[in-house]
Design an enzyme around this catalytic site. Sequence first.
Site, PDB file in Angstrom:
ATOM      1  N   ARG A 158       0.819  -1.218   0.000  1.00 53.08           N
ATOM      2  CA  ARG A 158       0.000   0.000   0.000  1.00 53.08           C
ATOM      3  C   ARG A 158       0.851   1.267   0.000  1.00 53.08           C
ATOM      4  O   ARG A 158       0.315   2.375  -0.002  1.00 53.08           O
ATOM      5  CB  ARG A 158      -0.895   0.024   1.244  1.00 53.08           C
ATOM      6  CG  ARG A 158      -1.809  -1.170   1.341  1.00 53.08           C
ATOM      7  CD  ARG A 158      -2.410  -1.282   2.724  1.00 53.08           C
ATOM      8  NE  ARG A 158      -3.477  -0.328   2.912  1.00 53.08           N
ATOM      9  CZ  ARG A 158      -4.750  -0.652   3.100  1.00 53.08           C
ATOM     10  NH1 ARG A 158      -5.114  -1.897   3.156  1.00 53.08           N
ATOM     11  NH2 ARG A 158      -5.672   0.272   3.250  1.00 53.08           N
ATOM     12  N   TYR A 161       0.389   4.352  -2.303  1.00 50.41           N
ATOM     13  CA  TYR A 161      -0.650   5.339  -1.974  1.00 50.41           C
ATOM     14  C   TYR A 161      -0.254   6.144  -0.739  1.00 50.41           C
ATOM     15  O   TYR A 161      -0.235   7.372  -0.774  1.00 50.41           O
ATOM     16  CB  TYR A 161      -1.957   4.598  -1.721  1.00 50.41           C
ATOM     17  CG  TYR A 161      -3.149   5.477  -1.445  1.00 50.41           C
ATOM     18  CD1 TYR A 161      -3.637   6.349  -2.408  1.00 50.41           C
ATOM     19  CD2 TYR A 161      -3.810   5.421  -0.217  1.00 50.41           C
ATOM     20  CE1 TYR A 161      -4.748   7.149  -2.160  1.00 50.41           C
ATOM     21  CE2 TYR A 161      -4.927   6.208   0.040  1.00 50.41           C
ATOM     22  CZ  TYR A 161      -5.383   7.070  -0.925  1.00 50.41           C
ATOM     23  OH  TYR A 161      -6.488   7.857  -0.682  1.00 50.41           O
ATOM     24  N   ARG A 202     -13.733  -1.431  -1.936  1.00 53.98           N
ATOM     25  CA  ARG A 202     -13.986  -0.773  -0.658  1.00 53.98           C
ATOM     26  C   ARG A 202     -15.156  -1.476   0.016  1.00 53.98           C
ATOM     27  O   ARG A 202     -16.084  -1.965  -0.643  1.00 53.98           O
ATOM     28  CB  ARG A 202     -14.238   0.720  -0.857  1.00 53.98           C
ATOM     29  CG  ARG A 202     -12.923   1.416  -1.222  1.00 53.98           C
ATOM     30  CD  ARG A 202     -13.003   2.909  -1.198  1.00 53.98           C
ATOM     31  NE  ARG A 202     -13.268   3.472  -2.506  1.00 53.98           N
ATOM     32  CZ  ARG A 202     -12.999   4.727  -2.840  1.00 53.98           C
ATOM     33  NH1 ARG A 202     -12.452   5.535  -1.977  1.00 53.98           N
ATOM     34  NH2 ARG A 202     -13.272   5.175  -4.039  1.00 53.98           N
ATOM     35  N   GLY A 221      -9.945 -11.209   7.660  1.00 52.18           N
ATOM     36  CA  GLY A 221      -9.516 -11.312   9.069  1.00 52.18           C
ATOM     37  C   GLY A 221     -10.720 -11.717   9.918  1.00 52.18           C
ATOM     38  O   GLY A 221     -11.684 -12.311   9.418  1.00 52.18           O
ATOM     39  N   GLN A 225     -11.609  -5.587  13.084  1.00 52.61           N
ATOM     40  CA  GLN A 225     -10.945  -4.325  12.736  1.00 52.61           C
ATOM     41  C   GLN A 225     -12.012  -3.233  12.610  1.00 52.61           C
ATOM     42  O   GLN A 225     -13.127  -3.514  12.194  1.00 52.61           O
ATOM     43  CB  GLN A 225     -10.103  -4.448  11.456  1.00 52.61           C
ATOM     44  CG  GLN A 225     -10.835  -4.731  10.170  1.00 52.61           C
ATOM     45  CD  GLN A 225     -11.045  -6.217   9.917  1.00 52.61           C
ATOM     46  OE1 GLN A 225     -11.303  -6.983  10.826  1.00 52.61           O
ATOM     47  NE2 GLN A 225     -10.979  -6.621   8.649  1.00 52.61           N
ATOM     48  N   THR A 226     -11.658  -2.010  13.018  1.00 56.06           N
ATOM     49  CA  THR A 226     -12.669  -0.953  13.024  1.00 56.06           C
ATOM     50  C   THR A 226     -12.416   0.072  11.917  1.00 56.06           C
ATOM     51  O   THR A 226     -11.282   0.278  11.482  1.00 56.06           O
ATOM     52  CB  THR A 226     -12.704  -0.199  14.376  1.00 56.06           C
ATOM     53  OG1 THR A 226     -11.494   0.547  14.509  1.00 56.06           O
ATOM     54  CG2 THR A 226     -12.881  -1.147  15.545  1.00 56.06           C
ATOM     55  N   PRO A 288      -5.100  -1.700   8.203  1.00 52.94           N
ATOM     56  CA  PRO A 288      -5.084  -1.174   9.571  1.00 52.94           C
ATOM     57  C   PRO A 288      -6.117  -1.868  10.465  1.00 52.94           C
ATOM     58  O   PRO A 288      -7.214  -2.195  10.008  1.00 52.94           O
ATOM     59  CB  PRO A 288      -5.444   0.299   9.389  1.00 52.94           C
ATOM     60  CG  PRO A 288      -5.337   0.584   7.952  1.00 52.94           C
ATOM     61  CD  PRO A 288      -5.456  -0.696   7.210  1.00 52.94           C
ATOM     62  N   LYS A 290      -7.277  -0.521  13.367  1.00 50.89           N
ATOM     63  CA  LYS A 290      -8.175   0.477  13.956  1.00 50.89           C
ATOM     64  C   LYS A 290      -8.079   1.763  13.151  1.00 50.89           C
ATOM     65  O   LYS A 290      -6.997   2.148  12.725  1.00 50.89           O
ATOM     66  CB  LYS A 290      -7.742   0.797  15.388  1.00 50.89           C
ATOM     67  CG  LYS A 290      -8.289  -0.165  16.422  1.00 50.89           C
ATOM     68  CD  LYS A 290      -7.690   0.172  17.772  1.00 50.89           C
ATOM     69  CE  LYS A 290      -8.328  -0.649  18.875  1.00 50.89           C
ATOM     70  NZ  LYS A 290      -9.616  -0.146  19.295  1.00 50.89           N
ATOM     71  N   ARG A 291      -9.186   2.425  13.006  1.00 52.35           N
ATOM     72  CA  ARG A 291      -9.181   3.676  12.249  1.00 52.35           C
ATOM     73  C   ARG A 291     -10.305   4.536  12.787  1.00 52.35           C
ATOM     74  O   ARG A 291     -11.465   4.157  12.710  1.00 52.35           O
ATOM     75  CB  ARG A 291      -9.433   3.313  10.800  1.00 52.35           C
ATOM     76  CG  ARG A 291      -9.028   4.238   9.717  1.00 52.35           C
ATOM     77  CD  ARG A 291      -7.790   4.972   9.900  1.00 52.35           C
ATOM     78  NE  ARG A 291      -6.558   4.435   9.376  1.00 52.35           N
ATOM     79  CZ  ARG A 291      -6.320   4.068   8.139  1.00 52.35           C
ATOM     80  NH1 ARG A 291      -7.244   4.105   7.234  1.00 52.35           N
ATOM     81  NH2 ARG A 291      -5.136   3.658   7.796  1.00 52.35           N
TER      82      ARG A 291
HETATM   83  P1  NAD Z   1     -11.968   8.272  -7.192  1.00 52.08           P
HETATM   84  O1  NAD Z   1     -11.037   7.260  -7.748  1.00 52.08           O
HETATM   85  O2  NAD Z   1     -13.424   8.038  -7.362  1.00 52.08           O
HETATM   86  O3  NAD Z   1     -11.631   9.718  -7.734  1.00 52.08           O
HETATM   87  C1  NAD Z   1     -10.333  10.108  -8.105  1.00 52.08           C
HETATM   88  C2  NAD Z   1     -10.432  10.840  -9.429  1.00 52.08           C
HETATM   89  O4  NAD Z   1      -9.127  11.300  -9.796  1.00 52.08           O
HETATM   90  C3  NAD Z   1     -10.944   9.970 -10.564  1.00 52.08           C
HETATM   91  O5  NAD Z   1     -11.977  10.617 -11.260  1.00 52.08           O
HETATM   92  C4  NAD Z   1      -9.712   9.768 -11.450  1.00 52.08           C
HETATM   93  O6  NAD Z   1     -10.022   9.563 -12.809  1.00 52.08           O
HETATM   94  C5  NAD Z   1      -8.955  11.056 -11.187  1.00 52.08           C
HETATM   95  N1  NAD Z   1      -7.532  10.947 -11.448  1.00 52.08           N
HETATM   96  C6  NAD Z   1      -6.653  10.004 -11.006  1.00 52.08           C
HETATM   97  N2  NAD Z   1      -5.425  10.250 -11.472  1.00 52.08           N
HETATM   98  C7  NAD Z   1      -5.522  11.370 -12.242  1.00 52.08           C
HETATM   99  C8  NAD Z   1      -4.596  12.120 -13.010  1.00 52.08           C
HETATM  100  N3  NAD Z   1      -3.305  11.759 -13.108  1.00 52.08           N
HETATM  101  N4  NAD Z   1      -5.031  13.206 -13.673  1.00 52.08           N
HETATM  102  C9  NAD Z   1      -6.331  13.591 -13.599  1.00 52.08           C
HETATM  103  N5  NAD Z   1      -7.259  12.921 -12.876  1.00 52.08           N
HETATM  104  C10 NAD Z   1      -6.851  11.826 -12.220  1.00 52.08           C
HETATM  105  O7  NAD Z   1     -11.607   8.412  -5.645  1.00 52.08           O
HETATM  106  P2  NAD Z   1     -12.363   9.178  -4.467  1.00 52.08           P
HETATM  107  O8  NAD Z   1     -12.784   8.172  -3.483  1.00 52.08           O
HETATM  108  O9  NAD Z   1     -13.343  10.131  -5.026  1.00 52.08           O
HETATM  109  O10 NAD Z   1     -11.155   9.980  -3.821  1.00 52.08           O
HETATM  110  C11 NAD Z   1     -10.899  11.339  -4.162  1.00 52.08           C
HETATM  111  C12 NAD Z   1      -9.697  11.830  -3.370  1.00 52.08           C
HETATM  112  O11 NAD Z   1      -9.952  11.740  -1.966  1.00 52.08           O
HETATM  113  C13 NAD Z   1      -8.432  11.025  -3.645  1.00 52.08           C
HETATM  114  O12 NAD Z   1      -7.336  11.907  -3.721  1.00 52.08           O
HETATM  115  C14 NAD Z   1      -8.306  10.146  -2.428  1.00 52.08           C
HETATM  116  O13 NAD Z   1      -6.975   9.822  -2.151  1.00 52.08           O
HETATM  117  C15 NAD Z   1      -8.930  10.994  -1.333  1.00 52.08           C
HETATM  118  N6  NAD Z   1      -9.491  10.150  -0.266  1.00 52.08           N
HETATM  119  C16 NAD Z   1     -10.646   9.455  -0.456  1.00 52.08           C
HETATM  120  C17 NAD Z   1     -11.136   8.641   0.557  1.00 52.08           C
HETATM  121  C18 NAD Z   1     -12.426   7.886   0.428  1.00 52.08           C
HETATM  122  O14 NAD Z   1     -12.852   7.234   1.385  1.00 52.08           O
HETATM  123  N7  NAD Z   1     -13.110   7.928  -0.684  1.00 52.08           N
HETATM  124  C19 NAD Z   1     -10.427   8.536   1.753  1.00 52.08           C
HETATM  125  C20 NAD Z   1      -9.226   9.226   1.891  1.00 52.08           C
HETATM  126  C21 NAD Z   1      -8.776  10.041   0.876  1.00 52.08           C
END
Ligand code: NAD
Length: 326
Positions: A158, A161, A202, A221, A225-226, A288, A290-291
């Site tokens: 992971r 990311y 997810r 698991g 896990q939370t 993880p 716990k979260r």
């Molecule tokens: P998602 O995959 O649905 O959306 C991400 C978007 O970014 C997509 O539309 C994808 O096409 C676009 N993208 C990716 N790489 C790109 C690039 N190089 N150029 C242009 N566009 C690009 O994901 P999401 O769940 O909507 O997450 C959105 C943001 O929030 C992300 O940065 C993610 O890390 C952050 N985030 C989301 C969650 C969650 O629970 N959904 C949790 C923590 C962080």
Amino acid sequence: MSTHKFSPKGSVAGLRPRAIVAGGAGFIGSHLCEYLLEKNFYVICVDNLLTGSMRNIKHLLSNPYFRFHRADVTRPLSLRGRAEVIFNLASPASPWDYLRLPLQTLAAGSLGTRNLLDLAVRKEAVFVLASTSEVYGDPEVHPQQENYRGNVNPVGVRSCYDEAKRYAEALTMAYHRKYGLSTRIARIFNTYGPRMKPDDGRVIPDMIMRALRGRPLRIFGNGMQTRSFCYVTDMVEGLFRLTRCPDPMPINLGSPEETTILGLAQILGRALKRKIRMRFLPALEDDPRKRKPDISRAMHLLSWKPSVPLKQGLASTIDWFRSIYT
Ligand code: NAD
């Protein structure tokens, strides 16, 4: 450069404020575009559709204040016109996406973030980074406060990311310190709602789709896990409020309502009014245990906390999945 020049009322008298939403065709990004349009912004959605979809924004394309710009943020960006705020959500986000796209994920966090920061400098815009609770890795303190430095495996599966987001945070702070750019960092915890992909691994869409198809729910698991799940409308409200808060240090956004994965399966069963079956599988690597966010900073600085209870948010999410996929 000023560190706080954005006013939600707009920076140019009589004109709508303009927002660039990178990753706007994704799950959270498309809800954010909608929210900003409702707040009378002109919205430019930038996305290369790597993990997002035109389906998420097709209802916005006829809006005269919405523009879709297909572009990869890891390449230099030229977008004409002013912008008062730039949201960087462009990154694969679900484990199944970033595990199959590790290099694109690292590039989005590094090159993509840098290009968007450069754009923010040129436009003198407020820059908002969508970071993640994954910067805490498998946390040894609970709940997680922003000053916790995390327990991330830098070479684990992971890490593409987690480390990309940690680097993106460092880059954002460097632009703030070197150029005085007005920056914000949101550490987003698990968010759910309509427009999640059914097959992105997810837990909520995975469980809903399996339950709707009468299949056993997969529990990795022992299920103890939370996680804490925040409904997407609450999340976009938090992201928007962040633009008004001049503090550049990270702020947790998420729900402090903690649930075990087994507990989630039971709530889902009740919401679906079905007897659910479960299938236990080996724990995922570096998953993880716990979260749960400590959201004191968000409550204090943004007057924000989630308002949609899990039961209610799950009901709306189930309705949406049912309408689209059954
Ligand atoms: P998602 O995959 O649905 O959306 C991400 C978007 O970014 C997509 O539309 C994808 O096409 C676009 N993208 C990716 N790489 C790109 C690039 N190089 N150029 C242009 N566009 C690009 O994901 P999401 O769940 O909507 O997450 C959105 C943001 O929030 C992300 O940065 C993610 O890390 C952050 N985030 C989301 C969650 C969650 O629970 N959904 C949790 C923590 C962080």
